[in-house]
Every structure is written in C-alpha cells, then in structure tokens.
Design an enzyme around this catalytic site. Structure first.
Site, PDB file in Angstrom:
ATOM      1  N   LYS A 107     -50.946 -89.143  31.557  1.00  0.00           N
ATOM      2  CA  LYS A 107     -51.027 -90.234  32.531  1.00  0.00           C
ATOM      3  C   LYS A 107     -51.175 -91.596  31.851  1.00  0.00           C
ATOM      4  CE  LYS A 107     -52.414 -87.561  36.550  1.00  0.00           C
ATOM      5  NZ  LYS A 107     -52.556 -86.195  35.990  1.00  0.00           N
TER       6      LYS A 107
HETATM    7  C1  LIG Z   1     -51.794 -85.064  36.501  1.00  0.00           C
HETATM    8  C2  LIG Z   1     -51.692 -83.885  35.588  1.00  0.00           C
HETATM    9  C3  LIG Z   1     -50.723 -82.868  35.745  1.00  0.00           C
HETATM   10  C4  LIG Z   1     -49.782 -82.842  36.921  1.00  0.00           C
HETATM   11  O1  LIG Z   1     -48.788 -83.811  36.829  1.00  0.00           O
HETATM   12  P1  LIG Z   1     -47.934 -84.203  38.131  1.00  0.00           P
HETATM   13  O2  LIG Z   1     -47.089 -85.345  37.728  1.00  0.00           O
HETATM   14  O3  LIG Z   1     -48.951 -84.549  39.186  1.00  0.00           O
HETATM   15  O4  LIG Z   1     -47.146 -82.997  38.508  1.00  0.00           O
HETATM   16  C5  LIG Z   1     -50.644 -81.862  34.798  1.00  0.00           C
HETATM   17  N1  LIG Z   1     -51.512 -81.812  33.753  1.00  0.00           N
HETATM   18  C6  LIG Z   1     -52.464 -82.755  33.572  1.00  0.00           C
HETATM   19  C7  LIG Z   1     -53.372 -82.643  32.409  1.00  0.00           C
HETATM   20  C8  LIG Z   1     -52.587 -83.826  34.460  1.00  0.00           C
HETATM   21  O5  LIG Z   1     -53.542 -84.746  34.271  1.00  0.00           O
END
Ligand SMILES: *Cc1c(COP(=O)(O)O)cnc(C)c1O
Length: 434
Positions: A107
C-alpha cells in the site's frame, strides 16, 4: 484523458477531479476511458530498465495528457524510491517483494504516489485555500500507508481515525508516532464507527464549506494507477526466463488485481492471472457460479483480505464489459482456510527457507496448485512477515527478525487524540483545527 464512473450516472471527470473526489457523485469508481498500448520497443528493452524508468514510462503514457512529463518523472522518483525485487522461492515460483517501502506493505506504492499527485493538483489552484484535509478510517494497514505516504507533503493534513485498543501495537505505532501533518484520532468504538464518522464528515455541508476534505481510501484511482507499474517491472525481471508468465495476486478489495489487469490491457504479455482469497471468497464463488453475492466479512489470519464486498469488483467488470467469459478466460480463483495458510508458511519456510506472510502464503499456494507445465509464476508478497509476528511465531516456533525500519516505529513517541464516538465532537474538532 477522460475518466468515467463505473455506475455511468455521473459526468466524466478529468484526472484532477477523479483524484480529488475519489468516489464519483453516483458512488461509482472512476476509470480511464481508454488504456493506451505501450510501444513495442518499450517491451523489448524493458529488461534493461530500472523500476523508476519503467514506472515513468507507463505513467507518461497513461497520465501524460493531464500532467507534464517532468512532473510525472519527479513524482515517480520521489514516491517510488525503493526497489521491488522478484526473487526465486521454489521451482518456477518467484515472489514479487512489495514490502521494501516505509511501512513494509504494497500500500506504500499507491499512497506515496497519490499524495504527490494530489499535491501537484492542489498546487495548481492559485489563490484558493491551500490546505487539503485527508480523512481516513483504518483498522490498521491503510492508516499506516496513507499517513507515511502523506508525511511531510506540503499543503495536506491527514486525520487517521482508528478504533481505540483494536489495532495491533505495531500498526498503531506506524501512524501515531509521526507528528507533523499527521493527526491520529483514537475513537472509542469500532472500525465501522470510524468509517461512519468519516462518511458523515463528507456529507456535512458546513464542513464541506469550511474546509477542503478528501479521502485516500483504496477506491481512489490515484492509489490504483501506480500499482500497475510493478507488474511491468516484474515482467521485465522475468523476461529472460519465460514468456509464459502467470501472476498470482492475494486479493481483498481487488485493487491490486485491477491494477494488474490494467497493465495487461496496456499490452503487458502476462499469460493469465490467479486471484487468491482467504475464506472471504465472494470473487472465487463468482468465478465458479457466475453469481456475485457480497456478504459480511469473516476474520482470518490474512486480515487485510477480510473483505466481503470487494469495492474494485466494479472496475474488473468494467474492464471486461461485465462479460464473465472473458474474465474466466484470463483469471482463475483460489480460496484457503487459516489452516492451509499456516501449513504453507511452515512448509515453505522449512523446505525453501523463505518466510511468507499470511497474504503472500495464499498466493504462493494457489500457484503451487495451479501452475501448468511450461509456465512460470510470480506471486505478490504484499507485506513483510514481521508485520504479523504473532502468527508467524506460532507457525514456525520463533519470532521473525524485525527489520530496523519497522523497529524504529516502536521506538517513536505515540501521540493520539482520544475521542468519543460522536459526530458533533469530531466536527467541532476539525473546525477548530482549521
Ligand atoms: C490490502 C492488502 C491486500 C489486499 O489488496 P487489495 O488491493 O485490497 O485486493 C493484500 N495483502 C496485504 C498485506 C494488504 O495490506
């Protein structure tokens, strides 16, 4: 470039509006009206380019009508200043390590890029009130990525609302120790209460008149677009090894997968995708049955994927005109229990000496089960295993090594504003801080 709403009931927006608004007025998600094909020579030489060079090239092709090229290259250089290596894990299986950013999760990529793009657009508003206020509710990971992504970005103040006592200490320290333009608010309530406070703020006329509010949640296109860059980079790193590349994405809200599909639409020759779910598997069920039935989420050890109504499902539909046959031809699904996730972490640690986090473990297992002869697989390792140290310790019998930059948060000083779960209190707090 124009951006349409996936609900088709709102006027088209330009990039600036799509980023500042986040959600379209008809509650749809913004999508680019077309995805430009990248030139053939880019694909030919990409294995000799750095991540930043590749990201810059894709950004200029996609966003170049709306943002000057030099600005885009600067945003890329400043936001994406860490590597995303693809490393071997098992026979024909590689991990794309997305945890080398400041909060050790993928993220960071979206949050850091969006912060700088937003900064660029508000800088264009001559004579307007300059500070934009970003409100974000978090149950953990989003808050840390957004707070760190926007840290020190001029003209933007971030308010992170989180449920008091319901966020892991490690996560909490990642957004409460920053200070500067980041204010952490510990709400006496649940994550849903925090989200309701943020929603009420966006609907409040007095607040909307009094201050510029925006959101930075994962439906914002400014977070999604940069995530497409690393699919190109992963392909570049694998190019000499294979032309039969399968990419497996551990999915919750499906932003990450949607970004990969956008890269594919821009011409990236990925053979197929796998969407790996934990027990929150409405997308898996959709692929199996053709019916899409959102339902309340259930708690799992891969908790960032505990999503019962994936918001980016609308984007995936939009990319394929809602045609499930096209979707099934390109994407297969998988769903795993906590037990299967734990066994995978243990097995890969013991056999391959690679420590997976619970999210990456879902994706690894899906590749192991579904990879066909002649194919090579890359799974997205979306977070560093040390972020889930309790689970990891239980599974492998020892604490994972905590990287220095994660440990550094634990040594910081926690600063939070305690707040009751009450909108009028929240509102007057915001108005008094202007
Ligand atoms: C947010 C997140 C996901 C999921 O990603 P999306 O884009 O919501 O499908 C997977 N793994 C981790 C560690 C995350 O923080």
């Amino acid at each position: 470039m124009k951006y349409y709403s996936t609900n088709h009931q709102a006027p088209d927006a330009d990039l600036r509006d799509a980023i500042i608004k986040g959600l379209a007025p008809d509650k749809g998600l913004y999508m680019p009206e077309r995805l430009p094909q990248l030139p053939a020579d880019f694909f030919e030489r990409m294995d000799r380019l750095s991540f930043q060079e590749i990201a810059g090239e894709v950004a200029v092709n996609l966003l170049g009508e709306d943002v000057p090229e030099a600005t885009l290259r600067n945003i890329v250089a400043d936001a994406l200043n860490f590597d995303i290596p693809v490393v071997p894990v098992a026979d024909r299986i590689h991990a794309m390590e997305l945890f080398h950013g400041p909060t050790l999760a993928f993220k960071d990529v979206g949050a850091r890029f969006m912060a700088r793009l937003l900064r660029h657009f508000i800088g264009e508003d001559e004579g307007e009130q300059k500070t934009i206020n970003v409100l974000v509710a978090t149950s953990g990971d989003t808050g840390s990525a957004v707070a760190n992504g926007f840290l020190g970005v001029e003209g933007i103040h971030v308010y992170v609302l989180y449920p008091n006592g319901k966020v892991s200490p490690l996560q909490e320290m990642q957004f409460t120790t920053l200070g500067r333009n980041i204010t952490a608010i510990a709400v006496d309530g649940t994550f849903d209460d925090c989200q309701a406070l943020v929603k009420s703020a966006f609907m409040d006329d007095e607040l909307q008149r009094g201050m510029k509010l925006t959101s930075a949640n994962s439906i914002n296109l400014g977070r999604l677009i940069p995530q497409s860059f690393y699919y190109f980079y992963a392909y570049a790193q694998m190019k000499r090894m294979t032309d039969q590349l399968v990419i497996c994405v551990p999915s919750g809200n499906f932003g990450n997968l949607a970004a990969g599909l956008m890269a594919w639409k821009m011409g990236l020759p990925i053979r197929r995708f796998i969407a790996a779910n934990n027990r929150n598997d409405v997308f898996y069920q959709y692929l199996q049955t053709g019916g899409y039935h959102p339902r309340p989420s259930i708690a799992t050890i891969a908790n960032a994927m505990d999503v019962g109504a994936p918001s980016n499902f609308a984007r995936i539909q939009a990319l394929f005109d809602g045609d499930i046959n096209q979707i099934r031809a390109l994407i297969s699904g998988a769903t795993y229990s906590d037990d299967e996730i734990c066994q995978t972490i243990r097995k890969v640690y013991e056999t391959n000496r690679y420590l997976l986090d619970p999210h990456g473990a879902c994706a690894y297992l899906a590749l192991e089960e579904q990879l066909m002869d002649g194919e090579h697989g890359v799974f997205l390792e979306t977070a560093h295993p040390a972020k889930f140290n309790d689970t990891i310790a239980r599974v492998i019998g020892r604490q994972p090594i905590i990287p220095d930059r994660l440990q550094a948060f634990m040594n910081g000083m926690k600063q939070t504003v305690q707040m009751e779960n009450d909108f009028s209190t929240f509102k007057s707090f915001l108005l008094n801080r202007r």
